[in-house]
Motif scaffolding. Sequence first.
Motif, short mmCIF file in Angstrom:
data_model
loop_
_atom_site.label_atom_id
_atom_site.label_comp_id
_atom_site.label_asym_id
_atom_site.label_seq_id
_atom_site.Cartn_x
_atom_site.Cartn_y
_atom_site.Cartn_z
N ALA A 97 0.81 -1.22 0.00
CA ALA A 97 0.00 0.00 0.00
C ALA A 97 0.85 1.27 0.00
O ALA A 97 0.47 2.27 -0.60
N ARG A 98 2.00 1.24 0.65
CA ARG A 98 2.85 2.43 0.72
C ARG A 98 4.24 2.18 0.11
O ARG A 98 5.19 2.91 0.38
N ALA A 99 4.33 1.14 -0.69
CA ALA A 99 5.62 0.77 -1.28
C ALA A 99 5.93 1.59 -2.53
O ALA A 99 5.06 2.24 -3.11
N GLY A 100 7.21 1.57 -2.92
CA GLY A 100 7.62 2.21 -4.15
C GLY A 100 7.58 1.27 -5.33
O GLY A 100 7.51 1.71 -6.48
N LEU A 101 7.61 -0.03 -5.06
CA LEU A 101 7.58 -1.03 -6.12
C LEU A 101 7.17 -2.37 -5.53
O LEU A 101 7.61 -2.74 -4.44
N LEU A 102 6.32 -3.08 -6.26
CA LEU A 102 5.91 -4.44 -5.89
C LEU A 102 6.42 -5.40 -6.95
O LEU A 102 6.22 -5.17 -8.14
N VAL A 103 7.07 -6.47 -6.53
CA VAL A 103 7.65 -7.45 -7.45
C VAL A 103 6.95 -8.79 -7.26
O VAL A 103 6.90 -9.31 -6.15
N ILE A 104 6.42 -9.33 -8.36
CA ILE A 104 5.79 -10.64 -8.32
C ILE A 104 6.30 -11.49 -9.48
O ILE A 104 6.85 -10.96 -10.45
#
Length: 293
Positions: A252-259
């Motif tokens: 929610a407050r991240a700069g980047l999500l990696v999946i």
Amino acid sequence: MRDGTIAVGVDGSLESLAAADWAAQEALLRNTSLRLVQAWEWKVHPGALAPSNDTQRDWATRLLHEAEERIKSLHPELAVTTELASGTPVAALLAASADAALLVLGSRGLGGIVGFLLGSTGLETLAEATRPVVLVRPGEQGQSEPERSPTSGREVVLGLDLHRPSDDVIAFAFEAADRRQAPLRVAYAWEVPPVHRYASGPGHDTTPRQEDEEREALTEALRPWRSKFPDIDVGEAPVCGRAGHHLVEAAARAGLLVIGRRAQNPGHGTHLGPVAHAVIHHARCPVAVIPHK
């Protein structure tokens, strides 16, 4: 032959401009060049009057030039090239991604719901790409949001599948955090098999022993990566529940999500799986989707 170039699809939309902004900053972080890709062949609906090839090409050339000038004005130190590709957008984007380290695509928000909405071009490109793809949405005013830039130092979130861990996915997340000098939060969710839930009764979906085992497995999986990147502040966020929901909340407050995304054989459609589907439609931050076997 692949190089370190960052490729981004541009079409004149606010979404693609936000993607180009993000891609430019990522290219600066990686000390590499940026390639703007525009496909000029329009998809015309049945019964509609198609513009001439010359008109389509001229329009695409103008948009590509405008995007190039905009990026150069914002980042004069960045090496920028352009590619005007004939053919469909999907074919052009897939060809560009095959030769690049990373492909960046824009995506619009779901109205009042913060998240991504991919059209057929984005979905098909994402499902068939063999290289990492990052999805970026515009800000509230139609511009990329400064607080979500790759250089912001906000944490990177990695969605980890302990049952089928991929070194490519884990490496991408650790390297992204390392470039940004940002903390890394590793999110992992597991679900208790139905037979266990029924045996335990309502309100007992998991046991302390199960939780301990899952936490220990996550710690062990990350041990070699902590050693390889000792300067990164790594946090672990294991929970029992739905993976997609957990990842959206964790980022929610991240700069980047990696999946990760399990690569399929070409021509098997645009199925992305329930976790990837939930994440790319509802995550608040840019999402990096890493294909792996």
